[in-house]
Design a protein around this motif. Structure first.
Motif, mmCIF file in Angstrom:
data_model
loop_
_atom_site.group_PDB
_atom_site.id
_atom_site.type_symbol
_atom_site.label_atom_id
_atom_site.label_comp_id
_atom_site.label_asym_id
_atom_site.label_seq_id
_atom_site.Cartn_x
_atom_site.Cartn_y
_atom_site.Cartn_z
ATOM 1 N N GLU A 272 0.875 -1.170 0.000
ATOM 2 C CA GLU A 272 0.000 0.000 0.000
ATOM 3 C C GLU A 272 0.915 1.225 0.000
ATOM 4 O OE1 GLU A 272 -3.878 1.060 2.340
ATOM 5 O OE2 GLU A 272 -2.130 1.568 3.574
ATOM 6 N N VAL A 273 0.755 2.042 -1.015
ATOM 7 C CA VAL A 273 1.561 3.250 -1.164
ATOM 8 C C VAL A 273 0.668 4.453 -0.906
ATOM 9 C CG1 VAL A 273 2.949 4.629 -2.770
ATOM 10 C CG2 VAL A 273 3.076 2.134 -2.845
ATOM 11 N N GLU A 274 1.138 5.381 -0.097
ATOM 12 C CA GLU A 274 0.439 6.644 0.125
ATOM 13 C C GLU A 274 1.325 7.761 -0.406
ATOM 14 O OE1 GLU A 274 -0.974 9.671 3.664
ATOM 15 O OE2 GLU A 274 -0.637 7.570 4.171
ATOM 16 N N GLY B 188 -1.402 11.979 0.439
ATOM 17 C CA GLY B 188 -2.740 11.703 0.943
ATOM 18 C C GLY B 188 -3.545 10.689 0.154
ATOM 19 N N GLU B 189 -3.103 10.332 -1.042
ATOM 20 C CA GLU B 189 -3.791 9.333 -1.873
ATOM 21 C C GLU B 189 -3.174 7.959 -1.614
ATOM 22 O OE1 GLU B 189 -6.271 9.915 -4.269
ATOM 23 O OE2 GLU B 189 -6.371 11.981 -3.545
ATOM 24 N N ARG B 190 -4.022 6.930 -1.490
ATOM 25 C CA ARG B 190 -3.534 5.573 -1.231
ATOM 26 C C ARG B 190 -3.911 4.629 -2.363
ATOM 27 N NH1 ARG B 190 -3.133 4.381 4.865
ATOM 28 N NH2 ARG B 190 -3.182 6.475 5.701
ATOM 29 N N GLY B 191 -3.020 3.684 -2.614
ATOM 30 C CA GLY B 191 -3.298 2.650 -3.605
ATOM 31 C C GLY B 191 -2.500 1.404 -3.278
ATOM 32 N N ARG B 192 -3.012 0.238 -3.690
ATOM 33 C CA ARG B 192 -2.308 -1.026 -3.459
ATOM 34 C C ARG B 192 -1.725 -1.507 -4.767
ATOM 35 N NH1 ARG B 192 -5.365 -4.100 1.313
ATOM 36 N NH2 ARG B 192 -3.954 -5.794 0.791
#
Length: 151
Positions: A91-93, A96-100
Motif C-alpha cells: 500500500e503506497v500513500e 494523501g492518496e492511497r493505492g495497493r
C-alpha cells in the motif's frame, strides 16, 4: 553479431564479477564498484542501503524486504524517489492518496511530496527505492508536522 539459426545453439556465458575484470571488460580509467547486498547492510537481515556518495555514484537506493504490516512512515525528500516493486502487496500513500500495488509496478514520487508505504500482504514484500541524489536526505512527518522528536 549474427542471430543463431535453427540448427545452431549459442552458448551462454555468465561471468562472475572477478571474471569480468579478468576478461578485460572493465579496464582503463573507469572505476567500477561491485558490491553485494550484504556489503550494504549495517547488520544481517537489515535493509540494504546504497548511499551513492560512498561509491562515487550520483544516485542512492534501498533494497527493501518488508514483513507483513511493516513499511516506512510518512516522510519526504527534496528530490524524486522511485519505488520499483518486485513482489508482495504494497500500500503506497502519496500526498494523501492511497493505492495497493504489486510486482511489476513503478511509482515515481515528486520532490517534496509526503509519502509512505506498508506491506499489506501475508508474506514479505520486496522493492527497490531509488533516490535521485548521491546523499539521501529525508524529513519525517512526525518531526516536521507534529513536532515529535522521538523519531
Amino acid at each position: 553479431m549474427a542471430a543463431a539459426t535453427s540448427g545452431e545453439r549459442r552458448e551462454a556465458r555468465t561471468l562472475s564479477a572477478p571474471a569480468l575484470f579478468r576478461a578485460g571488460r572493465f579496464t582503463g580509467r573507469t572505476t567500477v564498484h561491485i558490491l553485494t547486498f550484504d556489503d550494504l547492510r549495517s547488520r544481517p537481515g537489515s535493509v540494504a542501503r546504497f548511499q551513492g556518495v560512498d561509491h562515487d555514484a550520483t544516485t542512492s537506493f534501498y533494497v527493501v524486504s518488508s514483513a507483513p504490516g511493516r513499511g516506512a512512515a510518512k516522510h519526504r525528500h527534496p528530490y524524486e524517489e522511485i519505488f520499483v516493486i518486485l513482489g508482495g502487496d504494497i500500500e503506497v500513500e502519496v500526498d494523501g492518496e492511497r493505492g495497493r500495488l504489486g510486482a511489476g509496478h513503478v511509482v515515481v514520487i515528486p520532490p517534496r511530496t509526503w509519502h509512505a508505504f506498508t506491506n499489506r500482504g501475508s508474506t514479505d514484500a520486496s522493492m527497490v527505492n531509488i533516490h535521485a541524489s548521491a546523499t539521501m536526505i529525508q524529513e519525517d512527518w512526525d518531526v516536521v508536522v507534529r513536532g515529535d522528536a522521538r523519531g
